[in-house]
Design an enzyme around this catalytic site. Structure first.
Site, short mmCIF file in Angstrom:
data_model
loop_
_atom_site.label_atom_id
_atom_site.label_comp_id
_atom_site.label_asym_id
_atom_site.label_seq_id
_atom_site.Cartn_x
_atom_site.Cartn_y
_atom_site.Cartn_z
N ASP A 62 -9.82 2.44 6.70
CA ASP A 62 -10.91 2.17 5.77
C ASP A 62 -11.51 0.79 6.05
O ASP A 62 -12.73 0.63 6.19
CB ASP A 62 -10.33 2.23 4.34
CG ASP A 62 -11.40 2.27 3.28
OD1 ASP A 62 -12.59 2.29 3.63
OD2 ASP A 62 -11.05 2.27 2.08
N TYR B 146 -3.50 5.57 -0.65
CA TYR B 146 -4.56 6.34 -1.31
C TYR B 146 -4.05 7.54 -2.08
O TYR B 146 -4.83 8.23 -2.72
CB TYR B 146 -5.60 6.77 -0.27
CG TYR B 146 -6.42 5.60 0.22
CD1 TYR B 146 -5.81 4.58 0.92
CD2 TYR B 146 -7.77 5.50 -0.04
CE1 TYR B 146 -6.53 3.48 1.36
CE2 TYR B 146 -8.51 4.41 0.38
CZ TYR B 146 -7.88 3.41 1.09
OH TYR B 146 -8.59 2.33 1.52
N LYS C 143 1.27 -1.81 11.37
CA LYS C 143 1.91 -3.08 11.01
C LYS C 143 3.41 -2.79 10.93
O LYS C 143 4.08 -3.03 9.92
CB LYS C 143 1.34 -3.56 9.66
CG LYS C 143 1.75 -4.94 9.23
CD LYS C 143 0.94 -6.05 9.87
CE LYS C 143 1.48 -7.39 9.46
NZ LYS C 143 0.82 -8.52 10.15
N ASP D 102 -3.66 -6.87 12.40
CA ASP D 102 -4.34 -8.18 12.36
C ASP D 102 -4.87 -8.56 13.75
O ASP D 102 -6.01 -9.02 13.89
CB ASP D 102 -3.45 -9.28 11.75
CG ASP D 102 -1.97 -9.12 12.08
OD1 ASP D 102 -1.59 -8.06 12.58
OD2 ASP D 102 -1.20 -10.06 11.83
#
Ligand code: NAI
Length: 332
Positions: free
Chosen positions: A227, A123, A170, A203
């Protein structure tokens, strides 16, 4: 008397912000609202969707209640929301996710808090084309950024008596950025022996949230995952109409709903103001107005539970105004 900047915003923004203002004013809290316009509808007048005087109003009042603002896709101005978060260093995005009885959902006992880092990650908006056929975007994590959001999550858990913090990442793929986030989370968790710590790959987290959301308490996530997971979690408790949020830094705080400006239903007096009302409840708690916030929450809960006067997104036929007035009629 509290002085608060009120930004009605775009689309359904004015409908849901003035509904929330009416509820807060009716409960009897003394607030001097400093109404400031920002968003796509002021671009023509100020050549900018976020004029400097709006930011200055928040700097002065230190607290704002904000409606959603439309972000043009692909071109034009940087998102007003991202700019505000960056300019005021609102590094925490706090999103409580809770089931309310009366709202049709597949789950019963969800009560978790998403704590999303708000100023870093993809972002930062550093992107460029590489020739005509490739594009690059830079993902930035800093030690300071990771430390303060993770510490905020543990402090929030401690303050609210919550039991578990889950750090979402991740790091198996992004060993530098997400790896640093995870390493810092593990280190800081040792300072909070009374709070359970777990880590989860993003995930797997999505699957677990759909399967057993009631087993989660505080989730701390980097910006992008936060988000996406926020909308997933909003879906678990009845949709975007029920997802409040707050952007909090060390000096300023802006309270707003997770949903956007919903241009498809704007101006029809049918938007559900609940998410912003819930944001208003959190704002009142932040201000120390506990009695008023509890009265609003009780009135809202009883309206939802009763199920007679609801907006269309949750199966009713009431207008925004009727729903708002009905909440006010339920104050004890
Ligand atoms: P959205 O959240 O505005 O709408 C998604 C769907 O949910 C639509 O069908 C809409 O009608 C419905 N919906 C949303 N809020 C609702 C409410 N309170 N009551 C009833 N139905 C509601 O998301 P979308 O369409 O992706 O974004 C529209 C614009 O909002 C975009 O320009 C986006 O950038 C902006 N946006 C602004 C945010 C902010 O200011 N904090 C946050 C998210 C999006």
């Amino acid at each position: 008397m509290h002085k608060i900047t009120l930004i009605p915003g775009d689309g359904i923004g004015p409908e849901v912000t003035f509904a929330t203002k009416k509820i807060i004013d009716s409960v009897g809290v003394k607030i001097d609202w400093d109404i400031q316009n920002a968003g796509s509808h002021v671009i023509e007048q100020f050549k900018n969707p976020l004029p400097e005087h709006v930011i200055n109003s928040i700097r002065k009042n230190k607290i704002a209640l904000k409606g959603p603002i439309t972000t043009p896709v692909g071109e034009g101005f940087r998102s007003v929301n991202v700019t505000l978060r960056k300019e005021l260093d609102l590094y925490t995005n706090l999103r409580p996710i809770k089931t309310y009885s009366g709202i049709p959902t597949k789950y019963d006992n969800i009560d978790l808090v998403i704590i999303r880092e708000n100023t870093e990650d993809l972002y930062v908006g550093i992107e460029h084309m590489v020739g005509d056929d490739a594009a690059e975007s830079i993902k930035i994590f800093t030690r300071k950024g990771c430390e303060r959001i993770i510490r905020y999550a543990f402090e929030h858990a401690r303050k609210e008596g919550r039991k578990k913090v889950t750090a979402v990442h991740k790091a198996n793929i992004m060993k530098c950025t997400d790896g640093m986030f995870l390493g810092i989370a593990k280190d800081i968790s040792k300072e909070y022996p009374n709070i359970e710590f777990e880590e989860m790959i993003i995930d797997a987290m999505c699957m677990r949230l759909v399967q057993v959301p009631e087993t989660y308490d505080v989730l701390v996530l980097p910006n992008l995952y936060g988000d996406i997971v926020s909308d997933l979690c909003a879906g678990l408790v009845g949709g975007l109409g029920f997802a409040p949020g707050a952007n909090i830094g060390s000096k300023y705080a802006i309270f707003e709903a997770v949903h956007g400006s919903a241009p498809n239903i704007a101006g029809q007096n049918i938007a559900n103001p609940t998410a912003l009302v819930l944001s208003g409840i959190h704002m009142l708690r932040y201000l120390g107005e506990l009695e008023a916030s509890n009265r609003i929450e009780n009135a809202l809960s009883s309206v939802l539970q009763e199920g007679k006067v609801l907006t269309a997104d949750i199966g009713g036929s009431a207008s925004t105004t009727e729903f708002t007035d009905y909440i006010i009629s339920k104050f004890d």
